[in-house]
Scaffold this motif. Structure first.
Motif, PDB file in Angstrom:
ATOM      1  N   SER A  65       0.509  -1.227  -0.083  1.00  0.00           N
ATOM      2  CA  SER A  65      -0.033  -0.352  -0.227  1.00  0.00           C
ATOM      3  C   SER A  65       1.241   1.084  -0.390  1.00  0.00           C
ATOM      4  O   SER A  65       1.657   1.175   1.090  1.00  0.00           O
ATOM      5  N   THR A  66       0.384   2.262  -1.059  1.00  0.00           N
ATOM      6  CA  THR A  66       1.032   2.914  -0.782  1.00  0.00           C
ATOM      7  C   THR A  66       1.054   4.408   0.063  1.00  0.00           C
ATOM      8  O   THR A  66       1.880   5.486   0.876  1.00  0.00           O
ATOM      9  N   GLY A  67      -0.343   4.288   0.670  1.00  0.00           N
ATOM     10  CA  GLY A  67      -0.294   5.058   1.862  1.00  0.00           C
ATOM     11  C   GLY A  67      -0.941   6.529   1.194  1.00  0.00           C
ATOM     12  O   GLY A  67      -1.066   7.039   0.568  1.00  0.00           O
ATOM     13  N   GLU A  68      -2.622   6.670   1.863  1.00  0.00           N
ATOM     14  CA  GLU A  68      -3.090   8.141   1.530  1.00  0.00           C
ATOM     15  C   GLU A  68      -2.019   9.313   2.083  1.00  0.00           C
ATOM     16  O   GLU A  68      -2.605  10.625   1.292  1.00  0.00           O
ATOM     17  N   HIS A  70      -1.878   8.963  -8.329  1.00  0.00           N
ATOM     18  CA  HIS A  70      -1.482   7.838  -7.550  1.00  0.00           C
ATOM     19  C   HIS A  70       0.259   8.164  -8.103  1.00  0.00           C
ATOM     20  O   HIS A  70       1.389   7.794  -6.750  1.00  0.00           O
ATOM     21  N   ARG A  71       0.385   8.829  -8.877  1.00  0.00           N
ATOM     22  CA  ARG A  71       2.208   8.769  -9.563  1.00  0.00           C
ATOM     23  C   ARG A  71       2.675  10.128  -8.729  1.00  0.00           C
ATOM     24  O   ARG A  71       3.697   9.584  -8.688  1.00  0.00           O
ATOM     25  N   ARG A  72       2.045  11.344  -8.521  1.00  0.00           N
ATOM     26  CA  ARG A  72       1.995  11.653  -7.392  1.00  0.00           C
ATOM     27  C   ARG A  72       2.598  11.328  -6.157  1.00  0.00           C
ATOM     28  O   ARG A  72       3.887  11.807  -5.238  1.00  0.00           O
ATOM     29  N   ALA A  73       1.566  10.788  -6.050  1.00  0.00           N
ATOM     30  CA  ALA A  73       1.644  10.506  -4.069  1.00  0.00           C
ATOM     31  C   ALA A  73       2.446   8.979  -4.192  1.00  0.00           C
ATOM     32  O   ALA A  73       3.606   9.453  -3.128  1.00  0.00           O
ATOM     33  N   ILE A  74       3.206   8.212  -5.018  1.00  0.00           N
ATOM     34  CA  ILE A  74       4.227   7.671  -5.036  1.00  0.00           C
ATOM     35  C   ILE A  74       5.385   8.301  -5.093  1.00  0.00           C
ATOM     36  O   ILE A  74       6.285   7.671  -4.617  1.00  0.00           O
ATOM     37  N   ALA A  75       5.432   9.526  -5.817  1.00  0.00           N
ATOM     38  CA  ALA A  75       6.733  10.001  -6.001  1.00  0.00           C
ATOM     39  C   ALA A  75       6.816  10.711  -4.778  1.00  0.00           C
ATOM     40  O   ALA A  75       8.166  11.213  -4.116  1.00  0.00           O
ATOM     41  N   GLU A  76       5.795  11.447  -3.835  1.00  0.00           N
ATOM     42  CA  GLU A  76       5.705  12.284  -3.114  1.00  0.00           C
ATOM     43  C   GLU A  76       6.293  11.203  -1.544  1.00  0.00           C
ATOM     44  O   GLU A  76       7.309  11.283  -0.660  1.00  0.00           O
ATOM     45  N   ARG A  77       5.572   9.847  -1.718  1.00  0.00           N
ATOM     46  CA  ARG A  77       6.291   8.822  -0.571  1.00  0.00           C
ATOM     47  C   ARG A  77       7.753   8.200  -1.217  1.00  0.00           C
ATOM     48  O   ARG A  77       8.275   7.771   0.174  1.00  0.00           O
ATOM     49  N   GLY A  78       8.470   8.651  -1.667  1.00  0.00           N
ATOM     50  CA  GLY A  78       9.517   7.827  -2.320  1.00  0.00           C
ATOM     51  C   GLY A  78       9.488   6.407  -2.585  1.00  0.00           C
ATOM     52  O   GLY A  78      10.896   6.088  -2.933  1.00  0.00           O
ATOM     53  N   TYR A  79       8.405   6.060  -2.984  1.00  0.00           N
ATOM     54  CA  TYR A  79       8.490   4.459  -3.767  1.00  0.00           C
ATOM     55  C   TYR A  79       9.567   4.515  -4.729  1.00  0.00           C
ATOM     56  O   TYR A  79      10.374   3.327  -5.281  1.00  0.00           O
ATOM     57  N   ASP A  80       9.323   5.597  -5.685  1.00  0.00           N
ATOM     58  CA  ASP A  80      10.048   5.624  -7.185  1.00  0.00           C
ATOM     59  C   ASP A  80      11.133   5.551  -7.403  1.00  0.00           C
ATOM     60  O   ASP A  80      12.142   5.459  -8.111  1.00  0.00           O
ATOM     61  N   LYS A  81      12.330   5.568  -6.264  1.00  0.00           N
ATOM     62  CA  LYS A  81      13.532   5.861  -5.794  1.00  0.00           C
ATOM     63  C   LYS A  81      14.316   4.459  -5.551  1.00  0.00           C
ATOM     64  O   LYS A  81      15.307   4.223  -5.226  1.00  0.00           O
TER      65      LYS A  81
END
Length: 394
Positions: free
Chosen positions: A53-56, A96-107
């Motif tokens: 879960s990428t989190g809200e 969702h892609r913005r949220a993923i980037a903000e959480r750092g998962y794409d790194k």
């Protein structure tokens, strides 16, 4: 030395029950996460999906990228998620892609939003409420799934673990509505029958499990019991956890795994600053435990389990004869270990050090006698509830 005999072994066989293995470690670190995955003895082959879960929001209690990074790299995995059905930070692919980037998962890895290009239907074995399961269409791109869940409360399901992560989590946005509505609608999640929603989640989790049990595919499950708020990671402002972290658990059986986590919560002796009562109340208010009952009923898994600890036992001598904690040397091997080999097929040494059975024991009227005990020797002869199932000590 006394032996443990199963009171209802024959009944288990007649009803299709089996004793599943659940691994446990109290250590919550990137290293222990990798270690408990290896204990499963399963070789991730082909294209590997790691379902998280990428989190809200940044305030949600989702598993952080820095915590899961080593495991994702170890299995050469792609992080996978689906868009939400409710309005928020992840209800469209762009958001969702913005949220993923903000959480750092794409790194730390490639992240695949599986319903970016729509949904696909997979069959359900249990058709009481659902005619099919509607999942992200990219699911077809993967051969192996590591269901990596954060165990916590949930506002609608009572709790969220691997069963919810496999059902609601793998469902597309439309599929989430379909499960919530118990098969009534792909556009509206309304449903005033709580058990139908819980049972639909179990059916959808079974559909995903069966999909990955086809030839050439496989699936395994991990629950991380930390930051256990009464609220789900889909809540951007969750209540502060009142229960202290417990550990990481893993299994190839999702029913046994969620059941073991529930047992740890419900068996917990609360103290000031370490209070399980709010989470228990949340689970009970939503009839959340029904998902493991129904999951067992439809054949997804078993609530009977052996709980094996990977933690080192203080004072143990390497090569000792304590065995699995029942006082006998049973020579039990770790699944996936080949006698005489130092490594399993994926080139990773099998974990054996410190592995011990753990027992949660209750009387038939619900009085707790043992909590994560490594031995049953203190029990007088009689009938007890041991790790969720009725057994007899002679």
């Amino acid at each position: 030395m006394r032996h443990l005999f199963l009171l209802i072994t024959i009944l288990f066989a007649l009803n299709g029950y089996s004793q599943s293995t659940v691994y446990f470690t109290s250590e919550i670190t990137p290293e222990s996460l990798v270690k408990i995955f290896h204990a499963l003895g399963v070789d991730p082959k082909g294209r590997v999906a790691v379902k998280i879960s990428t989190g809200e929001s940044a305030q949600s209690n989702h598993l952080r990228p820095e915590f899961i990074k080593d495991l994702v790299e170890d299995v050469n995995g792609t992080l996978v998620e689906c868009n939400t059905a409710y309005w928020g930070s992840r209800n469209t692919t762009e958001a969702h892609r913005r949220a993923i980037a903000e959480r750092g998962y794409d790194k730390i890895a490639v992240v695949d939003i599986m319903d970016e290009e729509g949904s696909m239907q997979i069959p359900v074995a249990d058709t009481r409420w659902l005619k099919y399961d509607l999942v992200g269409s990219h699911l077809q791109n993967y051969d192996f799934m590591l269901n990596l869940a954060h165990f916590k409360g949930h506002q609608m399901g009572g709790f969220g673990g691997v069963l919810k992560n496999a059902s609601i989590g793998v469902a597309s946005s439309a599929g989430k509505n379909y499960i919530h509505s118990a098969g009534r609608s792909e556009t509206n999640s309304s449903n005033n029958n709580q058990d139908s929603f819980i049972e639909s989640m179990a059916a959808a989790a079974q559909a995903v499990h069966n999909y990955f049990k086809q030839e050439g595919k496989d699936i395994v499950y991990i629950n991380v019991m930390n930051n256990m708020s009464v609220d789900c990671d889909c809540n951007g402002r969750p209540a502060a956890p009142q229960l202290q972290d417990m550990g990481i658990l893993a299994s190839t059986d999702p029913v046994a795994l969620d059941k073991a986590c529930l047992d740890l919560v419900f068996n917990h002796e609360s103290t000031a600053g370490d209070n399980a009562t709010p989470l228990i109340n949340r689970i009970n208010s939503m009839h959340g435990t029904h998902i493991v009952d129904y999951g067992e009923e439809i054949g997804l898994g078993s609530q009977a389990y052996d709980l094996l600890s990977l933690d080192e036992i203080e004072g143990d001598d390497e090569g000792g004869d304590e065995g699995n904690g029942d006082g006998e040397d049973d020579g039990e091997e770790v699944p996936g270990d080949d006698e005489g080999d130092d490594e399993n097929s994926n080139g990773v040494g099998t974990v054996t050090a410190g592995m011990r059975n753990l027992y949660n024991v209750f009387t038939l009227d619900g009085k707790k006698l043992l909590d994560r005990s490594t031995s049953l020797d203190s029990l007088a002869p009689g009938v007890f509830i041991i790790n969720g199932k009725k057994q007899v000590i002679n």
